[in-house]
Motif scaffolding. Structure first.
Motif, PDB file in Angstrom:
ATOM      1  N   ALA A 331       0.831  -1.208   0.000  1.00  0.00           N
ATOM      2  CA  ALA A 331       0.000   0.000   0.000  1.00  0.00           C
ATOM      3  C   ALA A 331       0.866   1.259   0.000  1.00  0.00           C
ATOM      4  O   ALA A 331       0.605   2.213  -0.755  1.00  0.00           O
ATOM      5  N   ALA A 332       1.898   1.284   0.840  1.00  0.00           N
ATOM      6  CA  ALA A 332       2.783   2.451   0.895  1.00  0.00           C
ATOM      7  C   ALA A 332       3.554   2.602  -0.412  1.00  0.00           C
ATOM      8  O   ALA A 332       3.766   3.727  -0.887  1.00  0.00           O
ATOM      9  N   SER A 335       1.224   4.115  -3.038  1.00  0.00           N
ATOM     10  CA  SER A 335       1.028   5.532  -2.735  1.00  0.00           C
ATOM     11  C   SER A 335       2.260   6.349  -3.093  1.00  0.00           C
ATOM     12  O   SER A 335       2.152   7.458  -3.626  1.00  0.00           O
ATOM     13  N   ASN A 336       3.431   5.794  -2.833  1.00  0.00           N
ATOM     14  CA  ASN A 336       4.678   6.494  -3.144  1.00  0.00           C
ATOM     15  C   ASN A 336       4.856   6.660  -4.648  1.00  0.00           C
ATOM     16  O   ASN A 336       5.324   7.702  -5.111  1.00  0.00           O
ATOM     17  N   LEU A 350      -2.783   7.525 -11.168  1.00  0.00           N
ATOM     18  CA  LEU A 350      -3.661   7.009 -10.123  1.00  0.00           C
ATOM     19  C   LEU A 350      -4.677   6.026 -10.696  1.00  0.00           C
ATOM     20  O   LEU A 350      -4.912   4.944 -10.146  1.00  0.00           O
ATOM     21  N   LYS A 354      -5.027   2.091  -9.780  1.00  0.00           N
ATOM     22  CA  LYS A 354      -6.282   1.599  -9.210  1.00  0.00           C
ATOM     23  C   LYS A 354      -6.827   0.426 -10.008  1.00  0.00           C
ATOM     24  O   LYS A 354      -7.359  -0.540  -9.449  1.00  0.00           O
ATOM     25  N   GLU A 360      -8.088   1.971  -2.642  1.00  0.00           N
ATOM     26  CA  GLU A 360      -8.086   3.419  -2.577  1.00  0.00           C
ATOM     27  C   GLU A 360      -6.647   3.894  -2.416  1.00  0.00           C
ATOM     28  O   GLU A 360      -5.933   3.435  -1.523  1.00  0.00           O
ATOM     29  N   ILE A 361      -6.222   4.802  -3.280  1.00  0.00           N
ATOM     30  CA  ILE A 361      -4.825   5.208  -3.304  1.00  0.00           C
ATOM     31  C   ILE A 361      -4.730   6.728  -3.208  1.00  0.00           C
ATOM     32  O   ILE A 361      -5.462   7.445  -3.893  1.00  0.00           O
ATOM     33  N   THR A 362      -3.827   7.183  -2.383  1.00  0.00           N
ATOM     34  CA  THR A 362      -3.484   8.610  -2.322  1.00  0.00           C
ATOM     35  C   THR A 362      -1.975   8.712  -2.238  1.00  0.00           C
ATOM     36  O   THR A 362      -1.296   7.765  -1.823  1.00  0.00           O
ATOM     37  N   PRO A 363      -1.402   9.858  -2.632  1.00  0.00           N
ATOM     38  CA  PRO A 363       0.047  10.018  -2.482  1.00  0.00           C
ATOM     39  C   PRO A 363       0.480   9.829  -1.032  1.00  0.00           C
ATOM     40  O   PRO A 363      -0.274  10.123  -0.105  1.00  0.00           O
ATOM     41  N   LEU A 364       1.685   9.316  -0.841  1.00  0.00           N
ATOM     42  CA  LEU A 364       2.213   9.075   0.497  1.00  0.00           C
ATOM     43  C   LEU A 364       2.354  10.406   1.212  1.00  0.00           C
ATOM     44  O   LEU A 364       3.109  11.291   0.813  1.00  0.00           O
ATOM     45  N   THR A 365       1.574  10.603   2.307  1.00  0.00           N
ATOM     46  CA  THR A 365       1.502  11.881   3.006  1.00  0.00           C
ATOM     47  C   THR A 365       1.526  11.646   4.513  1.00  0.00           C
ATOM     48  O   THR A 365       0.944  10.673   4.999  1.00  0.00           O
TER      49      THR A 365
END
Length: 370
Positions: A331-332, A335-336, A350, A354, A360-365
């Protein structure tokens, strides 16, 4: 006592020159900080020398001899016990590349100077490594082009163990090819020859990496070395004449589409062979890149070729994805990879990820404090 001062006692030759003076400075500095890892820029600044390229070549020479470790992305070096024991002495000269004839193509991995393995690919009825060696035998210069991260530099390092490199940027100047003066502890100066001069005199291969980022008037320093004359002069050092010896060879890298990269007609015409380098998806799978990541990258590279996106992950990014997966989890890593994409292309990246990973993916934050 200045740790580099001992270099001043290196044997001198006629005219008071100290062969390998800069190498001795670099080796002494690393040996005086055995527990530290340095970037090329940090060592250049610490030694107050003007040529990062010359320092880089000295460090690579140490690494190839086992006198220092060499990490990449970014390039970092640390002295080994063998380097400390060598007490700044120069390693033996690098052997010339063995000449390969037709019918000797090999498929086994080739070890690069940093210890990584390069897996040869098919090209013109042989392997890319053997083809480059045959072209060098015939003095046929090559331009490798393709997106960053596809393995252009790795291929050249595998083909030519005696390689010297000029890393091209918009700030590259003629002195990065020819050499420059460095200060001596006694207050004087010594001229240190650059990679182009060393390659010509020692009959070595010279890679001009990211050549199309270098200003055309700077690149012009190469042309008389590459044509039938094979002779240059050094205006900043007594207009000294330099003639190329057998084995000297120039190869260049070009990243089309990268901001500031301009392939001029003058440059393109100097290279008789242009070879496109793309990512080898089978190799990516062989090296352990997860299948969904490879499939997403293939989709994005199809979009890149069609002009629908401006960026797509190549082998470098996929290998980085694999390392992050092993360290932080899938997952990380996903996202990265989204975060590594340029903002303008992030939505398409993205969507492709997907479609393969389904999460569900978002940038690593960074999140809230726990």
């Amino acid at each position: 006592m200045d740790p580099t001062a001992s270099a001043a006692t290196a044997p001198t030759t006629g005219g008071g020159k100290r062969p390998g003076y800069l190498y001795h400075m670099v080796a002494a500095y690393l040996s005086s900080h055995p527990d530290q890892v340095f970037t090329v820029g940090e060592i250049t600044k610490a030694l107050s020398v003007p040529s990062t390229g010359a320092v880089f070549e000295a460090l690579k020479k140490m690494a190839k001899a086992g006198y220092a470790t060499h990490q990449t992305n970014p390039h970092r070096f640390q002295v080994t016990q063998a380097g400390i024991d060598a007490a700044g002495t120069m390693p033996p000269p690098a052997p010339h590349t063995p000449r390969q004839g037709r019918g000797t193509s090999r498929r086994q991995p080739v070890t690069r100077p940093n210890g990584d393995l390069y897996f040869p690919r098919k090209l013109a009825g042989a392997t890319d490594v053997d083809v480059l060696r045959r072209l060098r035998d015939k003095r046929i210069p090559v331009l490798l082009y393709g997106p960053p991260g596809t393995g252009k530099t790795a291929l050249v390092e595998a083909a030519f163990p005696d390689l010297l490199t000029v890393a091209g940027t918009g700030d590259t100047v003629v002195e990065d090819f020819l050499g420059n003066f460095i200060p001596l502890p006694d207050g004087g100066f010594e001229f240190i020859y650059g990679p182009l001069v060393a390659a010509m005199r020692e009959g070595r291969a010279l890679l001009v990496d990211d050549a199309t980022l270098i200003a055309p008037k700077v690149l012009a320093v190469l042309y008389p070395a590459m044509d039938g004359r094979r002779v240059i002069s050094i205006p900043g050092y007594r207009n000294e004449r330099v003639e190329a010896t057998e084995g000297f060879y120039v190869i260049a890298g070009h990243n089309p589409g990268v901001h500031g990269a301009i392939l001029t007609e003058a440059l393109a015409s100097r290279f008789d062979v242009h070879i496109e380098v793309t990512t080898d998806w089978d190799l990516a799978r062989h090296l352990g890149v997860p299948r969904p990541a490879v499939e997403a990258a293939i989709t994005l590279n199809t979009d890149l070729a069609a002009g629908r996106v401006g960026w797509a992950p190549q082998l470098r990014e996929l290998l980085g994805f694999t390392r992050v997966t092993k360290t932080l989890g899938s997952a990380a890593a996903v996202s990265n990879l989204v975060g590594r994409a340029p903002i303008d292309d992030r939505e398409q990246v993205l969507a492709a990820l997907k479609a393969q990973f389904g999460a569900e993916i978002t940038p690593l934050t960074l999140g809230k404090q726990r």
